[in-house]
Design a protein around this motif. Structure first.
Motif, mmCIF file in Angstrom:
data_model
loop_
_atom_site.group_PDB
_atom_site.id
_atom_site.type_symbol
_atom_site.label_atom_id
_atom_site.label_comp_id
_atom_site.label_asym_id
_atom_site.label_seq_id
_atom_site.Cartn_x
_atom_site.Cartn_y
_atom_site.Cartn_z
ATOM 1 N N VAL A 146 -1.798 -0.967 -15.160
ATOM 2 C CA VAL A 146 -0.757 -0.083 -14.622
ATOM 3 C C VAL A 146 0.627 -0.598 -14.921
ATOM 4 C CG1 VAL A 146 0.276 0.784 -12.498
ATOM 5 C CG2 VAL A 146 -2.194 0.889 -12.800
ATOM 6 N N GLU A 147 0.932 -1.824 -14.541
ATOM 7 C CA GLU A 147 2.285 -2.340 -14.718
ATOM 8 C C GLU A 147 2.573 -2.654 -16.174
ATOM 9 O OE1 GLU A 147 6.017 -3.032 -13.170
ATOM 10 O OE2 GLU A 147 4.228 -2.188 -12.254
ATOM 11 N N ALA B 78 0.827 -1.211 0.000
ATOM 12 C CA ALA B 78 0.000 0.000 0.000
ATOM 13 C C ALA B 78 0.862 1.262 0.000
ATOM 14 C CB ALA B 78 -0.924 -0.001 1.217
ATOM 15 N N SER B 79 1.905 1.275 0.843
ATOM 16 C CA SER B 79 2.715 2.482 1.015
ATOM 17 C C SER B 79 3.586 2.802 -0.185
ATOM 18 C CB SER B 79 3.599 2.336 2.265
ATOM 19 O OG SER B 79 2.816 2.134 3.419
ATOM 20 N N TYR B 80 4.194 1.762 -0.761
ATOM 21 C CA TYR B 80 5.234 1.998 -1.764
ATOM 22 C C TYR B 80 4.807 1.737 -3.208
ATOM 23 C CZ TYR B 80 8.274 2.226 2.277
ATOM 24 O OH TYR B 80 8.845 2.576 3.470
ATOM 25 N N TRP B 81 3.718 0.997 -3.402
ATOM 26 C CA TRP B 81 3.328 0.698 -4.784
ATOM 27 C C TRP B 81 1.948 1.252 -5.128
ATOM 28 C CZ3 TRP B 81 -0.142 -1.540 -8.059
ATOM 29 C CH2 TRP B 81 0.309 -1.825 -9.348
ATOM 30 N N LEU B 82 0.953 0.937 -4.297
ATOM 31 C CA LEU B 82 -0.416 1.315 -4.660
ATOM 32 C C LEU B 82 -0.690 2.801 -4.480
ATOM 33 C CD1 LEU B 82 -3.272 0.602 -5.542
ATOM 34 C CD2 LEU B 82 -3.778 -0.035 -3.173
ATOM 35 N N MET B 83 -0.435 3.328 -3.291
ATOM 36 C CA MET B 83 -0.797 4.717 -3.010
ATOM 37 C C MET B 83 -0.125 5.717 -3.954
ATOM 38 S SD MET B 83 -3.036 4.272 -0.752
ATOM 39 C CE MET B 83 -3.382 5.972 -0.305
ATOM 40 N N PRO B 84 1.152 5.558 -4.315
ATOM 41 C CA PRO B 84 1.752 6.516 -5.260
ATOM 42 C C PRO B 84 1.133 6.494 -6.648
ATOM 43 C CG PRO B 84 3.456 5.331 -4.046
ATOM 44 C CD PRO B 84 2.162 4.626 -3.772
ATOM 45 N N ARG B 85 0.375 5.441 -6.974
ATOM 46 C CA ARG B 85 -0.217 5.324 -8.304
ATOM 47 C C ARG B 85 -1.707 5.653 -8.325
ATOM 48 N NH1 ARG B 85 4.043 1.940 -7.944
ATOM 49 N NH2 ARG B 85 5.192 1.409 -9.857
ATOM 50 N N LEU B 86 -2.320 5.756 -7.152
ATOM 51 C CA LEU B 86 -3.776 5.926 -7.101
ATOM 52 C C LEU B 86 -4.252 7.212 -7.756
ATOM 53 C CD1 LEU B 86 -5.316 4.710 -3.719
ATOM 54 C CD2 LEU B 86 -5.834 3.962 -6.043
ATOM 55 N N THR C 74 -3.609 8.334 -10.577
ATOM 56 C CA THR C 74 -3.985 8.095 -11.972
ATOM 57 C C THR C 74 -5.364 7.450 -12.068
ATOM 58 O OG1 THR C 74 -2.905 5.927 -12.081
ATOM 59 C CG2 THR C 74 -1.556 7.849 -12.595
ATOM 60 N N PHE C 75 -5.720 6.636 -11.049
ATOM 61 C CA PHE C 75 -7.070 6.060 -11.029
ATOM 62 C C PHE C 75 -8.102 7.151 -10.778
ATOM 63 C CE2 PHE C 75 -10.682 4.391 -8.629
ATOM 64 C CZ PHE C 75 -11.165 3.445 -9.527
ATOM 65 N N TYR C 76 -7.809 8.033 -9.817
ATOM 66 C CA TYR C 76 -8.759 9.106 -9.504
ATOM 67 C C TYR C 76 -8.908 10.082 -10.673
ATOM 68 C CZ TYR C 76 -8.992 7.671 -4.608
ATOM 69 O OH TYR C 76 -9.211 6.977 -3.454
ATOM 70 N N ALA C 77 -7.857 10.227 -11.458
ATOM 71 C CA ALA C 77 -7.953 11.107 -12.624
ATOM 72 C C ALA C 77 -8.982 10.571 -13.616
ATOM 73 C CB ALA C 77 -6.590 11.238 -13.288
ATOM 74 N N ARG C 78 -9.082 9.253 -13.714
ATOM 75 C CA ARG C 78 -10.049 8.620 -14.628
ATOM 76 C C ARG C 78 -11.424 8.470 -13.986
ATOM 77 N NH1 ARG C 78 -6.740 3.430 -17.112
ATOM 78 N NH2 ARG C 78 -4.812 4.513 -17.659
ATOM 79 N N HIS C 79 -11.436 8.230 -12.660
ATOM 80 C CA HIS C 79 -12.698 7.940 -11.972
ATOM 81 C C HIS C 79 -12.820 8.812 -10.722
ATOM 82 C CE1 HIS C 79 -13.118 4.360 -14.539
ATOM 83 N NE2 HIS C 79 -11.845 4.108 -14.266
ATOM 84 N N PRO C 80 -13.014 10.104 -10.872
ATOM 85 C CA PRO C 80 -13.084 10.997 -9.706
ATOM 86 C C PRO C 80 -14.289 10.737 -8.817
ATOM 87 C CG PRO C 80 -13.724 12.153 -11.716
ATOM 88 C CD PRO C 80 -13.186 10.816 -12.152
ATOM 89 N N ASP C 81 -15.267 9.984 -9.307
ATOM 90 C CA ASP C 81 -16.477 9.729 -8.538
ATOM 91 C C ASP C 81 -16.383 8.457 -7.699
ATOM 92 O OD1 ASP C 81 -16.305 8.320 -10.936
ATOM 93 O OD2 ASP C 81 -18.476 8.004 -11.053
ATOM 94 N N ILE C 82 -15.253 7.746 -7.766
ATOM 95 C CA ILE C 82 -15.096 6.495 -7.029
ATOM 96 C C ILE C 82 -14.090 6.697 -5.889
ATOM 97 C CG2 ILE C 82 -14.365 4.078 -7.138
ATOM 98 C CD1 ILE C 82 -15.217 4.017 -10.040
ATOM 99 N N THR C 83 -14.464 6.240 -4.697
ATOM 100 C CA THR C 83 -13.588 6.307 -3.533
ATOM 101 C C THR C 83 -12.950 4.944 -3.299
ATOM 102 O OG1 THR C 83 -14.933 8.015 -2.479
ATOM 103 C CG2 THR C 83 -13.462 6.748 -1.054
ATOM 104 N N VAL C 84 -11.628 4.911 -3.154
ATOM 105 C CA VAL C 84 -10.901 3.667 -2.904
ATOM 106 C C VAL C 84 -10.525 3.611 -1.431
ATOM 107 C CG1 VAL C 84 -8.881 2.266 -3.475
ATOM 108 C CG2 VAL C 84 -10.002 3.639 -5.254
ATOM 109 N N ASN C 85 -11.019 2.601 -0.729
ATOM 110 C CA ASN C 85 -10.671 2.374 0.673
ATOM 111 C C ASN C 85 -9.600 1.287 0.727
ATOM 112 O OD1 ASN C 85 -12.881 4.087 1.605
ATOM 113 N ND2 ASN C 85 -14.220 2.419 0.950
#
Length: 301
Positions: A292-293, A106-114, A116-127
């Protein structure tokens, strides 16, 4: 179950034990201090044991009160977590997705990339949830699980994200100094990640054995998660086993450097698994992370 005290009495008792006084608990619960005192007396009568030592000022918990306080805090915490999971399940189709992965991932791979997801889907919240175990599962309330291993999971829909390799890494100055003095991995200072919940990742003992390197002393600083260990390595305290998902960005940025010719392929990879009943939000996240990868690999080919 009929021997349990009323929940209102337990919540009052928990407030007193947490805040340390009946006066503070009364203020936090917006009730009078006599009401707090009456609730505590009713709880003691129900249990049949003194929970508050009123002979001292301020009053404090008795030994039996401490036992109950620990149990009540844990029980109410579990109830709170269950309620949040239920709310997440109920709202799963309304623009939310819950992802479970290790703290390091979460700290080193997912969160730094999130972003780009929010840029495409600003209406979706990722928990994002980081469970204690190093093998996240699709528990109730979890839509997506990111996990490391060899695959073969049967539940949901699983896709391979990227191959993982292990390689010792360290701060540039430390690695340069060790190389200049011809200090090998048989003597270099080591940083360990050791935890009963860390069962699926190779440790220094495994790595050195597979590389055929003999080492008499395995002593070194030990941490129970990769976030703390990575900070110690960045501070130059020793070498740690680096993984693409944890130390890859630090290596690319030059904050860490790999040990020369130290990479070892263990035949493992990172996978993403989506629940069988993914919502539209969950499907959007799954489709995003699968690409992503691949995009990064194509850029480096």
């Amino acid at each position: 179950m009929d021997r349990l005290p009323p929940l209102r009495l337990l919540t009052t008792f928990e407030a007193v034990s947490r805040h340390g006084s009946m006066r503070e608990a009364a203020a936090r619960l917006n009730v009078t201090q006599p009401a707090i005192s009456q609730s505590l007396k009713a709880l003691e009568d129900h249990i049949g044991a003194p929970l508050i030592d009123r002979a001292v000022r301020p009053a404090r918990l008795t030994e039996m009160g401490e036992i109950l306080a620990r149990a009540v805090r844990g029980g109410l915490g579990q109830i709170t977590a269950a309620v949040e999971n239920i709310r997440t399940l109920h709202n799963s189709g309304s623009g939310q997705v819950t992802v479970s992965c290790t703290l390091g991932m979460a700290s080193y791979w997912l969160m730094p990339r999130l972003h780009t997801f929010y840029a495409r889907h600003p209406d979706i919240t990722v928990n994002v949830q980081a469970p204690a175990t190093d093998m996240p599962v699709l528990a109730p309330g979890v839509d997506i699980a990111l996990r490391y291993g060899t695959g073969g999971w049967k539940e949901g829909e699983t896709h391979r994200l990227f191959t993982e390799q292990v390689c010792p890494v360290g701060a540039p100055d430390l690695v340069a100094r060790l190389q200049a003095t011809h200090t090998g991995l048989d003597c270099a200072p080591l940083i360990h990640v050791r935890s009963q919940n860390n069962q699926h990742w190779a440790g220094w003992e495994d790595y050195l054995r597979l590389r055929g390197i003999s080492r008499h002393h395995m002593a070194g600083q030990s941490f129970n998660n990769y976030v703390q260990a990575a900070q110690a390595v960045l501070d130059g305290r020793g070498l740690m086993l680096g993984w693409r998902s944890i130390t890859g960005s630090a290596v690319r940025d030059g904050a860490l450097v790999p040990w020369p010719d130290g990479a070892l392929d263990l035949g493992t990879a990172y996978f993403v698994t989506g629940a069988a009943d993914l919502s539209n939000s969950g499907r959007a996240f799954l489709d995003w992370i699968k690409g992503v990868e691949l995009t990064q690999q194509e850029a480096s080919d």
